[in-house]
Design a protein around this motif. Structure first.
Motif, PDB file in Angstrom:
ATOM      1  N   LEU A 133     -25.735  -1.493 -19.044  1.00  0.00           N
ATOM      2  CA  LEU A 133     -26.950  -1.992 -19.698  1.00  0.00           C
ATOM      3  C   LEU A 133     -27.700  -2.948 -18.777  1.00  0.00           C
ATOM      4  O   LEU A 133     -28.923  -2.823 -18.583  1.00  0.00           O
ATOM      5  CB  LEU A 133     -26.591  -2.681 -21.016  1.00  0.00           C
ATOM      6  N   LEU A 134     -26.976  -3.898 -18.192  1.00  0.00           N
ATOM      7  CA  LEU A 134     -27.609  -4.875 -17.301  1.00  0.00           C
ATOM      8  C   LEU A 134     -28.182  -4.180 -16.070  1.00  0.00           C
ATOM      9  O   LEU A 134     -29.340  -4.419 -15.698  1.00  0.00           O
ATOM     10  CB  LEU A 134     -26.602  -5.954 -16.890  1.00  0.00           C
ATOM     11  N   ARG A 135     -27.404  -3.314 -15.450  1.00  0.00           N
ATOM     12  CA  ARG A 135     -27.876  -2.608 -14.256  1.00  0.00           C
ATOM     13  C   ARG A 135     -29.154  -1.831 -14.553  1.00  0.00           C
ATOM     14  O   ARG A 135     -30.146  -1.945 -13.833  1.00  0.00           O
ATOM     15  CB  ARG A 135     -26.787  -1.658 -13.754  1.00  0.00           C
ATOM     16  N   LYS A 178     -29.337  -9.552 -20.837  1.00  0.00           N
ATOM     17  CA  LYS A 178     -28.658  -8.497 -21.604  1.00  0.00           C
ATOM     18  C   LYS A 178     -29.203  -8.421 -23.028  1.00  0.00           C
ATOM     19  O   LYS A 178     -29.339  -7.325 -23.585  1.00  0.00           O
ATOM     20  CB  LYS A 178     -27.146  -8.753 -21.648  1.00  0.00           C
ATOM     21  N   ALA A 179     -29.509  -9.561 -23.617  1.00  0.00           N
ATOM     22  CA  ALA A 179     -30.060  -9.557 -24.980  1.00  0.00           C
ATOM     23  C   ALA A 179     -31.407  -8.845 -25.003  1.00  0.00           C
ATOM     24  O   ALA A 179     -31.681  -8.035 -25.899  1.00  0.00           O
ATOM     25  CB  ALA A 179     -30.187 -10.984 -25.507  1.00  0.00           C
ATOM     26  N   ARG A 180     -32.251  -9.113 -24.012  1.00  0.00           N
ATOM     27  CA  ARG A 180     -33.533  -8.413 -23.935  1.00  0.00           C
ATOM     28  C   ARG A 180     -33.327  -6.926 -23.682  1.00  0.00           C
ATOM     29  O   ARG A 180     -34.027  -6.082 -24.242  1.00  0.00           O
ATOM     30  CB  ARG A 180     -34.417  -9.038 -22.854  1.00  0.00           C
ATOM     31  N   ARG A 184     -34.552  -3.829 -26.007  1.00  0.00           N
ATOM     32  CA  ARG A 184     -35.390  -2.769 -25.454  1.00  0.00           C
ATOM     33  C   ARG A 184     -34.788  -1.393 -25.697  1.00  0.00           C
ATOM     34  O   ARG A 184     -35.492  -0.435 -25.991  1.00  0.00           O
ATOM     35  CB  ARG A 184     -35.573  -2.986 -23.942  1.00  0.00           C
ATOM     36  N   THR A 185     -33.464  -1.298 -25.603  1.00  0.00           N
ATOM     37  CA  THR A 185     -32.813   0.011 -25.755  1.00  0.00           C
ATOM     38  C   THR A 185     -32.370   0.296 -27.189  1.00  0.00           C
ATOM     39  O   THR A 185     -31.868   1.376 -27.464  1.00  0.00           O
ATOM     40  CB  THR A 185     -31.575   0.103 -24.848  1.00  0.00           C
ATOM     41  N   GLY A 186     -32.525  -0.705 -28.059  1.00  0.00           N
ATOM     42  CA  GLY A 186     -32.095  -0.495 -29.444  1.00  0.00           C
ATOM     43  C   GLY A 186     -30.601  -0.576 -29.620  1.00  0.00           C
ATOM     44  O   GLY A 186     -30.066  -0.075 -30.615  1.00  0.00           O
TER      45      GLY A 186
END
Length: 189
Positions: A133-135, A178-180, A184-186
Motif C-alpha cells: 500500500l505504501l509503495r 498510509k492512512a491517506r 484513496r484505495t478504499g
C-alpha cells in the motif's frame, strides 16, 4: 486472507544478530539500476526457496521511481509458516544472505555488503499489504512522495545510533501517508 496455523510456537523476543550497529545513513538520488538489482535478488530468492516463497516484492524507497533513498534494496517475501524456519532460512543463508533479525512474525536476512535487506513474513500477515500500500501510494502521489523524502532528509541531519531508531522516527509520517493511501484505495478500516 487467514494466516495458516504455525507448526510451532513463535519466537517471543527480538533477536538482533550482531547487536546494534552504528551505520552512516545517507540518501542518494533515485538510481535506475535499483529495479534490476531487485530482479537479480528476486531470482536468487526464488531459486533458493523454490515453492517455499509465496510472494516476493520490491518495497521501500528504492522501489519508488524518483524517490531519494538509502541505497539499500528492501524486499519482502512471504512464506507459508514463519515459525518453520527450516522451510526457508537455511536456503536463504546458503544463497549468501546473513541472518540479522529474528522477531515475532518477522525475520530479516541481508547481503554481507549490507545493500539488500530481505524481510520475511508469514503468508497473510497484514504487514505485507501495508508495505505494498505504501509503495504503490508513493509511486502514485507526488505530494506524499515529496513529504516522505523531505522527512528522511530532515531526520538524516541527526546522528542515529541505529537504523532501527531512524526507522522509528519516520513512523508517524509513514502512518499518516498510509492512512491517506488507505482512504484513496478504499481499504481504510
Amino acid at each position: 486472507m487467514n494466516k495458516p496455523k504455525p507448526r510451532r510456537p513463535e519466537v517471543e523476543e527480538v533477536e538482533l544478530v550482531g547487536g546494534i550497529e552504528k551505520r552512516h545513513l545517507a540518501l542518494t538520488g533515485y538510481n535506475d539500476q535499483w529495479p534490476g538489482i531487485y530482479l537479480e535478488h528476486q531470482r536468487r530468492i526464488r531459486d533458493a526457496l523454490r515453492q517455499a516463497a509465496v510472494r516476493i516484492e520490491h518495497i521501500g524507497s528504492t522501489s519508488v521511481p524518483g524517490l531519494a533513498a538509502k541505497p539499500i534494496i528492501d524486499i519482502v517475501v512471504t512464506v507459508a509458516d514463519i515459525t518453520a524456519e527450516e522451510d526457508y532460512l537455511d536456503a536463504l543463508l546458503e544463497a549468501g544472505y546473513v541472518l540479522r533479525v529474528r522477531e515475532p512474525g518477522h525475520r530479516l536476512v541481508r547481503t554481507p555488503s549490507l545493500d539488500v535487506h530481505v524481510h520475511i513474513l508469514g503468508s497473510g500477515d497484514p504487514a505485507f499489504d501495508a508495505y505494498i500500500l505504501l509503495r504503490d501510494h508513493l509511486r502514485a502521489d507526488p505530494e506524499d512522495r515529496a513529504l516522505y523524502e523531505n522527512t528522511k532528509r530532515v531526520l538524516l541531519t541527526e546522528a542515529w545510533d541505529d537504523m532501527n531508531a531512524y526507522s522509528e522516527a519516520k513512523s508517524e509520517v509513514i502512518a499518516a501517508i498510509k492512512a491517506r493511501a488507505a482512504l484513496r484505495t478504499g481499504t481504510a478500516n
